[in-house]
Design an enzyme around this catalytic site. Structure first.
Site, short mmCIF file in Angstrom:
data_model
loop_
_atom_site.label_atom_id
_atom_site.label_comp_id
_atom_site.label_asym_id
_atom_site.label_seq_id
_atom_site.Cartn_x
_atom_site.Cartn_y
_atom_site.Cartn_z
N HIS A 1 -4.12 -3.87 -9.27
CA HIS A 1 -5.08 -2.91 -8.71
C HIS A 1 -6.47 -3.53 -8.80
O HIS A 1 -6.83 -4.11 -9.83
CB HIS A 1 -5.03 -1.60 -9.51
CG HIS A 1 -5.88 -0.54 -8.92
ND1 HIS A 1 -5.52 0.14 -7.76
CD2 HIS A 1 -7.09 -0.06 -9.28
CE1 HIS A 1 -6.48 1.00 -7.47
NE2 HIS A 1 -7.44 0.90 -8.37
N ASP B 1 -0.94 4.15 -9.83
CA ASP B 1 -1.84 3.46 -10.77
C ASP B 1 -1.85 4.03 -12.19
O ASP B 1 -2.85 3.93 -12.89
CB ASP B 1 -3.28 3.45 -10.21
CG ASP B 1 -3.34 2.82 -8.83
OD1 ASP B 1 -2.62 1.84 -8.59
OD2 ASP B 1 -4.11 3.31 -7.99
N ASN C 1 2.29 -4.15 -10.37
CA ASN C 1 1.29 -4.03 -9.32
C ASN C 1 -0.03 -4.58 -9.83
O ASN C 1 -0.29 -4.59 -11.03
CB ASN C 1 1.13 -2.56 -8.93
CG ASN C 1 0.13 -2.37 -7.80
OD1 ASN C 1 0.15 -3.10 -6.81
ND2 ASN C 1 -0.74 -1.39 -7.93
N LEU D 1 0.78 -1.23 0.00
CA LEU D 1 0.00 0.00 0.00
C LEU D 1 0.82 1.29 0.00
O LEU D 1 0.27 2.36 0.17
CB LEU D 1 -0.96 -0.01 1.20
CG LEU D 1 -1.93 -1.19 1.22
CD1 LEU D 1 -2.83 -1.10 2.45
CD2 LEU D 1 -2.75 -1.25 -0.05
N GLU E 1 -8.06 -11.90 -8.91
CA GLU E 1 -6.65 -11.73 -8.55
C GLU E 1 -5.96 -13.08 -8.42
O GLU E 1 -4.90 -13.30 -9.00
CB GLU E 1 -6.52 -10.96 -7.23
CG GLU E 1 -6.93 -9.52 -7.31
CD GLU E 1 -6.90 -8.82 -5.96
OE1 GLU E 1 -7.15 -7.60 -5.96
OE2 GLU E 1 -6.63 -9.45 -4.93
#
EC number: 2.1.2.2
Length: 189
Positions: free
Chosen positions: A104, A145, A102, A85, A174
């Site tokens: 998201h 992002d 990453n 985070l 995910e």
């Protein structure tokens, strides 16, 4: 053998999923896990799986020189953020160009940016009556992002779905896709 280093901040369900996916893999291995929380449950998961886990404090990350030197010495082929985070420092992005990815929990560019993670994202998806949500795997750059998108996967959202149900659906995506996408990134490079 290509080596992955994982970064996580919380319970580590994605970390566990990724480690299990690559157990016994002939060409890819998870070297270790770093976390910014000394008491994160991801450390317990790593201990149970026999994966080295290290925690660091805020100044070690923000200043970054010690952590950055450790990463350089480990020479990872890919750094994977799995529920991490914190914003990655510019120095780290510069030293590992297109080697940090990453995941998201939304279909970027929607619901991205500072403060948009986990339940905050799912709350906004629900409030805006979205018909779908999903995941975006992207390269990390100097902005939250906004790195180049590697892959997106979506799932339908019913108007009756609660924030928790949306979170569950997204987490299933995910777990299903992130390890495979990591593998593809490593085998294509």
């Amino acid at each position: 053998m290509k080596h992955i280093i994982l970064f996580a901040s919380g319970s580590g369900t994605n970390v566990e999923n990724i480690v299990k996916y690559f157990e016994g893999h002939s060409a890819i291995a998870v070297s270790c896990v770093f976390t910014n929380k000394r008491d994160a449950f991801v450390i317990d998961r790593c201990n149970a799986m026999g994966v080295p886990a290290f925690s660091f404090n805020g100044p070690a990350f923000k200043n970054g020189s010690i952590l950055l030197q450790i990463l350089k010495n480990l020479k990872p082929d890919l750094i994977v953020l799995a529920g991490f985070l914190r914003k990655i420092p510019s120095e780290m992005v510069a030293d590992f160009p297109e080697k940090i990815i990453n995941i998201h929990p939304a279909l970027l560019p929607k619901y991205g940016g500072k403060g948009m993670y986990g339940k905050h994202v799912h709350r906004e998806v629900k409030a805006n009556k979205e018909k779908e949500s999903g995941i975006t795997v992207h390269y990390v750059n100097d902005h939250y992002d906004e790195g180049a998108i590697i892959e997106q996967r979506s799932v339908s959202i019913a108007s009756s779905d609660s924030e928790d149900e949306i979170a569950r659906k997204v987490q299933e995506l995910e777990h299903l896709h992130y390890p495979r996408i990591i593998e593809a990134v490593l085998t294509e490079n």
